[in-house]
Each structure stands twice: as structure tokens, then as C-alpha cells.
Design a protein around this motif. Structure first.
Motif, PDB file in Angstrom:
ATOM      1  N   ASP A   1     -27.750  -8.110  -7.104  1.00 34.25           N
ATOM      2  CA  ASP A   1     -27.681  -6.657  -7.280  1.00 34.25           C
ATOM      3  C   ASP A   1     -27.708  -6.243  -8.747  1.00 34.25           C
TER       4      ASP A   1
ATOM      5  N   ALA B   1     -24.293  -1.294 -10.990  1.00 33.42           N
ATOM      6  CA  ALA B   1     -24.794  -1.931  -9.773  1.00 33.42           C
ATOM      7  C   ALA B   1     -23.996  -1.485  -8.553  1.00 33.42           C
TER       8      ALA B   1
ATOM      9  N   PRO C   1     -21.069  -5.618  -6.120  1.00 37.66           N
ATOM     10  CA  PRO C   1     -22.379  -6.237  -6.341  1.00 37.66           C
ATOM     11  C   PRO C   1     -22.344  -7.754  -6.366  1.00 37.66           C
TER      12      PRO C   1
END
Length: 315
Positions: free
Chosen positions: A295, A281, A291
Motif C-alpha cells: 500500500d 497510505a 497499510p
């Protein structure tokens, strides 16, 4: 709770350009500033996912004040140890295809008293921590055995410690037998003294370290995912990101997810999957942004307890 020590933190400025041409004047398409340093990134990733963490780090000069302000904005609990030198400013130049060029300053020259204060602060804020994590390069003047000293003290009181570094500090720490190490492909090759072209080579190198007293070796392998090795298991996990934006801090997010999984009572495989998910991510985000829970959605992770060890690795 996870306590991190970052002896050489930074202000990370990411500058976005259409293409980098050496010796030319560029007009940036954008930029962002984040608190940086490997341990800081681990704490940032944990905090972004709602996990308890405290970051211990030296702070000095205007950059040190900015670093603390950025950590406050990110909601990261932190202990700043005052030092005379200035925190470094690192610059990453990012191109649209994900190519990243980094310029890292050396950082402040720490005195013996400042190093001792960092160790004391880390031990003081980690008495009840699930993990103590020491990450990254050392500031000039810091002894190569700084991480080894931390490992000995944490182990001496029954705590668990993880190390993510390279070169002499990593070698010294490994000799002190931390519970977990998280080198990348190149750092593991440096540690064992020879190239590791296949997954089996990485596995064998990790097993040698297990035999020397490390309980868990987790190796981040970039686009090839990550391999986790213990005395009883070898586990591979991978997530494919077709259009990465930035690799800055991805390995730190992977370590954060792995330790979060382990401290939450998950199996080694589940924890590795969490780490690879967080790391994957991170590469979808600009600069060294970490993240959020949103995400992580939609990123599949492939997990194998019987990986194909003949697989050749990208360099």
C-alpha cells in the motif's frame, strides 16, 4: 521493539453508505470490523510492516474477547489485562467522498487496581523496548495523570516514551516531559491555549514545548502533512492523496512510521517521511485498515528542512 499502551481500546466497526441523512433508514453498502484504539492502531501498523511491537490493553466482556481474536488474526503480539467492564464499540459511518462520522462509546470504568495492572504490564513488556508509546483517551475512572505516571517510570529507568493524547491527560503527561509528543493541529491548539492558523504558529507552539523539556514535537496536520520540531530542526513533510477513503487511524499510522524510523536509526527527516507515507497510505484504505508494504508504493512524499512557515493551514 515498540510497546504501546492503549487504556481505552475499542472494536471499530466501519459502515459504508452512499450518503448519510440524519433521521433516515440507510442500507449499508458494506462494513468491516477492526481492532481499534490509538495505541492498538500504532501496533497494528507496525506489525503490518513487519516491525516488532507489543500492544498492552484492558480486555473485558464479549467485545474484549473479540478484540483479542482480531489482534491474533492481524499478527499483533498483545498483553490483555482483564477488567470487569466491557471494551467499547466505536462506529464510523463513511461516505464515498471520505466524509467520516464517528460515534465513540466511553469505554469501561477502570478501578485503581486495573489501572495499576495496566501500568505494570506495560513496564513489564517494555524493558528492552526502543519506545514506549501511550495513546488515546482514558477510560472512565482512570486518573488524568496515568500517562504522566508512565512517563516518570519509563524515564526513571532510561527508556524513551512517546505520548499521543489530548486534554488533561496530555497536559499532565507533557508536564512529566516525555521524549516525544504527537498532537494533531487541534490538540496542539488545546494544549497551548490558543488557535494556530499558520505553520509558523504551530512551529512557535512546538518550540515553547521544546523549551519546557520535550525533545521532539511531531504535529499531524491532516491534508497539510506534518511538522517535526526539535531544538535544532524544523521539518515539514506532505503527501497528497487526491481521493481519500477514510481518515480513521491515519494519525496513528503516521506516529507508527515516525517511531519505526527513529528506532531504526534514520534521521529525523527520514523518519518523518516514513510517518507521513504510512499516514497517507492509511487514508487510501477503507475503515481503520492499516497499510501493508504494497500500500505504500507510488505515494510521493515532499520533505522540506526549510518550510514556508507563512503557510495558512486548513481547519
Amino acid at each position: 521493539m515498540i510497546t504501546t499502551l492503549t487504556p481505552n481500546p475499542s472494536i471499530d466497526r466501519a459502515v459504508f453508505v452512499d450518503a448519510l441523512d440524519r433521521g433516515e433508514v440507510h442500507r449499508a453498502a458494506g462494513s468491516r470490523v477492526d481492532p481499534g484504539g490509538k495505541g492498538v492502531n500504532v501496533s497494528r501498523a507496525l506489525a503490518a510492516q513487519g516491525a516488532a511491537t507489543t500492544a498492552v490493553l484492558p480486555v473485558g466482556g464479549p467485545e474484549g474477547r473479540l478484540l483479542e481474536e482480531l489482534l491474533d488474526e492481524a499478527g499483533v503480539d498483545h498483553v490483555g489485562v482483564p477488567v470487569a467492564g466491557m471494551v467499547r464499540m466505536n462506529i464510523s459511518i463513511l461516505e464515498p467522498d471520505g466524509t467520516t462520522t464517528k460515534l465513540n462509546e466511553p469505554g469501561p470504568d477502570l478501578t485503581t487496581a486495573e489501572v495499576d495492572a495496566l501500568l505494570a504490564a506495560t513496564l513489564g513488556r517494555s524493558a528492552d523496548a526502543d519506545w514506549v508509546v501511550a495513546c488515546g483517551s482514558l477510560s472512565p475512572g482512570a486518573p488524568a495523570d496515568l500517562y504522566a505516571a508512565l512517563v516518570s517510570r519509563v524515564r526513571g529507568r532510561g527508556g524513551r516514551v512517546a505520548i499521543d493524547s489530548s486534554g488533561a491527560p496530555m497536559a499532565a503527561a507533557v508536564a512529566a516531559r516525555p521524549h516525544l509528543i504527537k498532537p494533531n493541529h487541534e490538540e496542539l491548539a488545546e494544549l497551548v491555549g490558543h488557535s494556530l492558523p499558520t505553520l509558523d504558529d504551530v512551529h512557535r507552539a512546538a518550540k515553547d514545548l521544546i523549551s519546557a523539556g520535550i525533545e521532539v514535537v511531531a504535529v499531524s496536520l491532516g491534508a497539510d502533512g506534518a511538522l517535526l520540531v526539535t531544538d535544532a530542526e524544523v521539518i515539514h513533510a506532505r503527501a497528497t492523496i487526491p481521493a481519500p477513503l477514510s481518515t480513521v487511524g491515519a494519525g496513528d499510522c503516521m506516529l507508527a512510521g515516525l517511531l519505526h524510523g527513529l528506532s531504526s536509526g534514520r534521521t529525523n527527516g527520514e523518519a518523518l517521511s516514513t510517518g507521513v507515507l504510512w499516514g497517507a497510505a492509511a487514508v487510501t484504505l477503507p475503515g481503520s485498515r492499516v497499510p501493508s508494504p504494497a500500500d505504500l508504493r507510488g505515494i510521493p512524499v515532499e520533505l522540506s528542512h526549510t518550510p514556508d512557515l507563512t503557510r495558512s493551514l486548513a481547519h
